[in-house]
Design an enzyme around this catalytic site. Sequence first.
Site, short mmCIF file in Angstrom:
data_model
loop_
_atom_site.label_atom_id
_atom_site.label_comp_id
_atom_site.label_asym_id
_atom_site.label_seq_id
_atom_site.Cartn_x
_atom_site.Cartn_y
_atom_site.Cartn_z
N GLU A 44 0.83 -1.20 0.00
CA GLU A 44 0.00 0.00 0.00
C GLU A 44 0.87 1.25 0.00
O GLU A 44 1.94 1.29 0.61
CB GLU A 44 -0.88 -0.01 1.26
CG GLU A 44 -1.79 1.20 1.40
CD GLU A 44 -2.51 1.25 2.72
OE1 GLU A 44 -3.60 1.85 2.77
OE2 GLU A 44 -1.99 0.71 3.73
N LYS A 119 -9.89 0.96 -1.39
CA LYS A 119 -9.89 0.61 0.03
C LYS A 119 -11.24 0.97 0.64
O LYS A 119 -11.76 2.07 0.43
CB LYS A 119 -8.76 1.37 0.72
CG LYS A 119 -8.50 0.96 2.17
CD LYS A 119 -7.28 1.71 2.71
CE LYS A 119 -6.93 1.29 4.12
NZ LYS A 119 -5.73 2.01 4.62
N CYS A 153 -4.78 -3.23 3.88
CA CYS A 153 -4.35 -2.84 5.23
C CYS A 153 -5.51 -2.88 6.24
O CYS A 153 -5.90 -3.94 6.70
CB CYS A 153 -3.69 -1.46 5.16
SG CYS A 153 -2.60 -1.08 6.55
#
Length: 285
Positions: A44, A119, A153
């Site tokens: 990321e 995300k 993440c």
Amino acid sequence: MKMRVSAVQYHLHSISSFDEFAAQCEHYVKTSGEYGTEFLLFPEFFTTQLMSIGDHDGKALSIQDLPNFTDQYIELFRRLAKESNMHIIGGTHVVHRNEQLYNVAHLFYPDGTVGEQAKLHITPTEVQEWNMAPGESFDIFETSKGKIALLTCYDIEFPEIVRMAKAKGADVIFCPSCTDDRHGFHRVRYTSHARAVENQVYVVLTGTVGALPTVDFMRANYGQAAIISPNDIPFPPRGILAEGEINDDMIVTADLDLNLLYEVRVHGSVTTWRDRRIDLYPDWN
């Protein structure tokens, strides 16, 4: 069926041109190719390295400037995927759409196709400092080796979304990450193991290492790649097929045996996927 996966512990350092960034990315791709890698994961926010190029006054670029590199980024990784005949998860890159910034994971297929997954869960820092917006949809990606999901993440810390990914048929979760300290790193690492146990899937995880001294919120990085399996007899007891050295510039590689997943879901010491109580808590799909 088996698939060979690699994960890059990408070293962030200041650069002066896009060409330097491209050369570093190409190095990792070519090295992984020497290992016979089929799926390669970058972390990321690794493209924030481009912000260190700076402006005419030598000041680092802002997060608002990063989407200006999108076309070059797409062109670079589309070429690398074609030349290497790999599926490359090109970490995440910040894109600008509908007056909003999104942190988007990109899947580059060997045939030049590009898949995207924004995300879904945005951290307080991403909201307050970079004014990021969360993704609005969730996709599963078909590949020559089966279905995969891209969860970035913070996403992996939410069990519902990984349960949805498995319910939709994903056997491997690729998780590009970027954490600046040990607390954040271990949150992502421990929950990756939990998701692998809960859903009897593989999780491929990596993060950034190094530092960008001129780029706000990217001055510190604490990262380690890991290729994570369920915890059952066919797999390593700690559920780790491979892991890197913390904060080193390196690549880790392992073979994922998908048939073992299918076996343990039926005949494992525990059968967590089969034994879920969908009469009490439904799958999210």
